[in-house]
Design an enzyme around this catalytic site. Structure first.
Site, PDB file in Angstrom:
ATOM      1  N   ASP A  85       0.827  -1.231   0.000  1.00 43.10           N
ATOM      2  CA  ASP A  85       0.000   0.000   0.000  1.00 43.10           C
ATOM      3  C   ASP A  85       0.850   1.265   0.000  1.00 43.10           C
ATOM      4  O   ASP A  85       0.597   2.188  -0.771  1.00 43.10           O
ATOM      5  CB  ASP A  85      -1.057  -0.001   1.125  1.00 43.10           C
ATOM      6  CG  ASP A  85      -0.520  -0.100   2.543  1.00 43.10           C
ATOM      7  OD1 ASP A  85       0.695  -0.314   2.725  1.00 43.10           O
ATOM      8  OD2 ASP A  85      -1.338   0.047   3.488  1.00 43.10           O
ATOM      9  N   ASP A 101      -5.604  -0.102   5.878  1.00 42.32           N
ATOM     10  CA  ASP A 101      -6.420  -0.479   7.038  1.00 42.32           C
ATOM     11  C   ASP A 101      -7.613   0.456   7.218  1.00 42.32           C
ATOM     12  O   ASP A 101      -8.739   0.012   7.446  1.00 42.32           O
ATOM     13  CB  ASP A 101      -5.564  -0.445   8.315  1.00 42.32           C
ATOM     14  CG  ASP A 101      -4.334  -1.314   8.186  1.00 42.32           C
ATOM     15  OD1 ASP A 101      -4.267  -2.110   7.237  1.00 42.32           O
ATOM     16  OD2 ASP A 101      -3.429  -1.183   9.022  1.00 42.32           O
TER      17      ASP A 101
HETATM   18  C1  GLA Z   1       0.033  -2.370   8.503  1.00 45.84           C
HETATM   19  C2  GLA Z   1      -0.151  -0.977   7.915  1.00 45.84           C
HETATM   20  C3  GLA Z   1      -0.725  -1.055   6.496  1.00 45.84           C
HETATM   21  C4  GLA Z   1       0.071  -2.020   5.618  1.00 45.84           C
HETATM   22  C5  GLA Z   1       0.311  -3.347   6.335  1.00 45.84           C
HETATM   23  C6  GLA Z   1       1.244  -4.251   5.577  1.00 45.84           C
HETATM   24  O1  GLA Z   1      -1.209  -2.972   8.680  1.00 45.84           O
HETATM   25  O2  GLA Z   1      -1.001  -0.209   8.718  1.00 45.84           O
HETATM   26  O3  GLA Z   1      -0.788   0.223   5.925  1.00 45.84           O
HETATM   27  O4  GLA Z   1       1.280  -1.431   5.202  1.00 45.84           O
HETATM   28  O5  GLA Z   1       0.830  -3.165   7.634  1.00 45.84           O
HETATM   29  O6  GLA Z   1       0.670  -4.655   4.394  1.00 45.84           O
END
Ligand code: GLA
Length: 385
Positions: A36, A171
């Site tokens: 992301d 997320d």
């Molecule tokens: C955490 C971060 C997300 C993403 C994941 C790994 O959840 O908050 O933004 O980078 O790790 O995919």
């Protein structure tokens, strides 16, 4: 959740007139890890664990927040400096309030109470669910009319500015926009998203919590992000059109291997190959080809373990044991890594064997295993007259 939210609010603040109740779910990422913040693709889905927030406007500049499950309470003056270091849940609630004040959207304080069922620090986005539920409640309390993507972005900014985690948008986006029975394909560059129906007929998606916890703010998470930025800077010396790892094709990295030190080369290989896996996984899901989807999950785990180096021996063990079970189609770590959960796709018939195989590896079975059901999407559930 037993006691009604309004009653809980009254217990702490006396009166609930004008309070707004909102909830937002946690998420599990099916595939597309550490892509992301590289402008890439992700494929999360929401889970049936959520955070509920009740909020009401005040007339002064005070913010009172109660963490009901923890029995903790904070009172903060909007005009005094706040130290967010090591302050637990505070940045997620207060950060949203602060951000809205900074943007000139709100001018007075609030009373807030929250509680929830998303396990904390397990990589299931309890912090994003708390941010989104807070933002949703305040959106209605103050008639802000934030659009969902704007809200997801605001909550992502809260992580950066108040919690010190330079996360991507997955997320918060998933918690705000995810729907039951669908995975959400997000293009993290354009922020275009597509709900992909997830017909798991005869199959189950099961999350297993390793119980290992590691704070993202002081973990290697931010370091991984920096490494990706360093790789982009080096690759740009050969090709100025590259602005993020999203722009890099497999042919390009193979052609530019000599430009990158081995560890950065491996980080790139993960991101580039993971983006391809997400798009392929989406197609497989749309065609109900779950065995192929499972193979991609397996490949994703290996890439995270070997190239991105964010796994943990406990997670590797859970994944290996899962693959010993007949009917398990795929297993991988989910979320940032370094601890937290695995996500496992299996036939419904395989579930009892799966449980038997994995139960000895985690302390608190069955509370540490979650079968993805039909979760409720983020929404305002009540406006108390
Ligand atoms: C955490 C971060 C997300 C993403 C994941 C790994 O959840 O908050 O933004 O980078 O790790 O995919």
């Amino acid at each position: 959740m037993t006691k009604r939210a309004a009653a809980l609010f009254r217990d702490h603040f006396g009166d609930s007139t004008g309070a707004v109740v909102a909830r937002a779910p946690g998420r599990v990422n099916l595939i597309g890890e550490h892509t992301d913040y590289n402008d890439g693709f992700v494929l999360p889905t929401i889970i049936d664990r959520d955070i509920e927030v009740v909020a009401r406007k005040r007339s002064d500049r005070l913010v009172r927040i109660v963490a009901a499950d923890l029995g903790e309470r904070r009172e903060i003056d909007l005009d005094s400096p706040i130290d967010y270091a090591n302050s637990g849940w505070l940045p997620y609630v207060m950060g949203v309030v602060h951000e809205l004040v900074q943007r000139g959207r709100i001018e007075v304080g609030v009373d807030v109470i929250f509680r929830g069922t998303v396990p904390r620090g397990a990589g299931l986005s309890s912090s994003a669910a708390l941010e989104v539920a807070t933002a949703l409640a305040l959106d209605t309390v103050f008639n802000l009319w934030l659009n969902p993507i704007e809200m997801a972005r605001l909550c992502r900014d809260v992580e950066h500015r108040y919690a010190g985690v330079r996360c991507g948008i997955m997320d918060q986006f998933a918690s705000r926009l995810g729907r039951s029975d669908h995975a959400l394909l997000i293009d993290c560059r354009s922020l275009e998203a597509r709900h992909v129906p997830m017909a798991l007929d005869g199959h189950r998606m099961v999350i297993v919590d390793s119980g290992i916890r590691r704070e993202l703010a002081d973990s290697a998470y931010n370091q991984r992000r920096t490494e990706c930025e360093e790789a982009v800077a080096l690759l740009r010396e050969a090709d100025a059109s590259i602005t993020s790892l999203r722009d890099v094709t497999p042919e390009m990295i193979l052609g530019h291997e000599n430009l990158l030190p081995p560890d950065l080369f491996a980080r790139c290989r993960h991101v580039v190959s993971e983006n391809h896996r997400v798009l392929e996984a989406c197609e497989r899901l749309a065609n109900d080809d779950l065995p192929a989807f499972g193979r991609l999950m397996k490949a994703s785990h290996l890439s995270l373990r070997n190239d991105f180096e964010v796994s943990h021996p406990a997670l590797d063990r859970l994944v290996e044991e899962a693959h010993q079970v007949d009917g398990v189609l795929g297993a991988r770590l989910t979320g940032a890594g370094f601890g937290g959960c695995t996500v496992n796709l299996m036939t419904e018939a395989a579930l009892p064997d799966f449980e038997q195989q994995l139960e000895p590896l985690v302390d608190d079975w069955p509370t540490q295993s979650i079968v993805v059901g039909t979760p409720e999407q983020a929404r305002v559930t009540e406006v108390i007259p």
